[in-house]
Scaffold this active site. Structure first.
Site, PDB file in Angstrom:
ATOM      1  N   LYS A  81      36.956  79.772 124.299  1.00 50.84           N
ATOM      2  CA  LYS A  81      36.170  78.575 124.629  1.00 50.84           C
ATOM      3  C   LYS A  81      35.910  77.684 123.412  1.00 50.84           C
ATOM      4  CE  LYS A  81      33.969  80.536 128.691  1.00 50.84           C
ATOM      5  NZ  LYS A  81      32.735  80.791 129.428  1.00 50.84           N
ATOM      6  N   ASP A 118      30.058  75.636 132.823  1.00 45.26           N
ATOM      7  CA  ASP A 118      29.275  76.867 132.987  1.00 45.26           C
ATOM      8  C   ASP A 118      27.801  76.570 133.296  1.00 45.26           C
ATOM      9  OD1 ASP A 118      31.371  78.651 132.581  1.00 45.26           O
ATOM     10  OD2 ASP A 118      31.080  78.713 130.422  1.00 45.26           O
TER      11      ASP A 118
END
Ligand code: ATR
Length: 292
Positions: A81, A118
């Site tokens: 990420k 997220d």
């Protein structure tokens, strides 16, 4: 009229499908290909979505190859990420704040947009699916790694009464709190400083669940009718979900809902269509119950 040719016309030509993928390492247990296939069927979108095992040291080459070959978008998971955050040509506000990207999208001008879905995924699960009302509540996050960093800003936007980050290594919790204090009050501490405190919502963002362990949590930490939420998910209740149930939580759940919700946000960014998440969460939950 040629009947054969007519029936072939109804079969989507997969060579014409827009291509998407999830990169991660390891990746073999990823549920993302299944989730995006269900979204595509539900919304009538013609796309192909695959999973690719990409170690960190191969990320840039693999992403370059994917987009050069006409790929339209990527999901990036552990441990990629932060690399994806560096890879993007431009970043959304959420990705900038999280210093992490889980969704890359090829845009009309050929540049690559980095997004982090997220936080929205977690909030959608908490507020729409679990029907929690977060303004004015006391929220505790356990853990101060990348998973914590991605959810602090969206939680602060809900205007909780307090937001505390507790971590085994308190200095890491203090660093994150300092980074986000301009958006709202965030406190940081070690686990021993939690004694005597009480929270309406406790979110487990530690990697402890992966080894079925728990941070040391004092009794009385969860308020009456409180909620426990584990960002991790598994086929069986995690150690933290079990702790919540044993400590009187009204709701104690894992991150399956967040997983589907963050995928829905990525799907929307790529396709401009918002899939219904409830039937997909319900199906995946039913399937994992059947494997137990
Ligand atoms: P992620 O990106 O998934 O958040 P990470 O950056 O490796 O992963 O962070 C893992 C977090 O889980 C950290 O907060 C870590 O605590 P430390 O910062 O003290 O290392 C926490 N963690 C991992 N295993 C743990 C355990 N058994 N008990 C408590 N905390 C744990």
């Amino acid at each position: 009229m040629n009947d054969n040719r007519n029936s072939f016309a109804n079969i989507p030509d997969s060579s014409l499908s827009d291509r998407y993928a999830v990169f991660g390492h390891p990746i073999n247990h990823s549920k993302s290909p299944r989730i995006h296939k269900l979204f595509a069927e539900q919304t009538g979108q013609n796309l192909a979505y695959s999973a690719q095992d990409v170690p960190a040291d191969n990320f840039t080459a693999a992403a370059d190859a994917f987009f050069s070959a006409g790929g339209k978008g990527l999901n990036c998971t552990v441990p990629l990420k932060e690399l994806a955050w560096r890879y993007a040509d431009r970043l959304s506000e959420a990705a900038e704040a999280a210093k992490a990207v889980n969704t890359l999208a090829l845009t009309a001008d050929g540049s690559i947009l980095g997004e982090n879905t997220d936080g929205t995924g977690l909030l959608n699960d908490l507020t729409a699916n679990l029907q929690l009302n977060l303004p004015g509540t006391a929220i505790l996050i356990l853990g101060a790694g990348g998973a914590c960093r991605g959810i602090v800003a969206p939680l602060l936007k809900q205007k909780p009464a307090s937001l505390v980050i507790a971590n085994r290594t308190p200095a890491k919790a203090h660093t994150i709190a300092d980074d986000f204090n301009s958006l709202g009050a965030v406190d940081a501490c070690g686990y021993d400083a939690l004694a005597g405190r009480c929270f309406d919502l406790i979110i487990n963002a530690t990697a402890a669940s992966l080894s079925d362990e728990l941070p040391p949590l004092p009794a009385g930490l969860l308020a009456e009718n409180g909620t426990c939420y584990d960002l991790a998910y598994a086929n069986r209740p995690t150690a933290f979900v079990r702790w919540g149930l044993a400590n009187g939580a009204a709701k104690s759940v894992d991150g399956l809902g967040m997983l589907v919700e963050q995928a829905a946000e990525a799907f929307y960014i790529w396709r401009g269509v918002r899939p219904a998440t409830a039937p997909v969460i319900g199906l995946l939950d039913q399937e994992r119950r059947e494997t137990n």
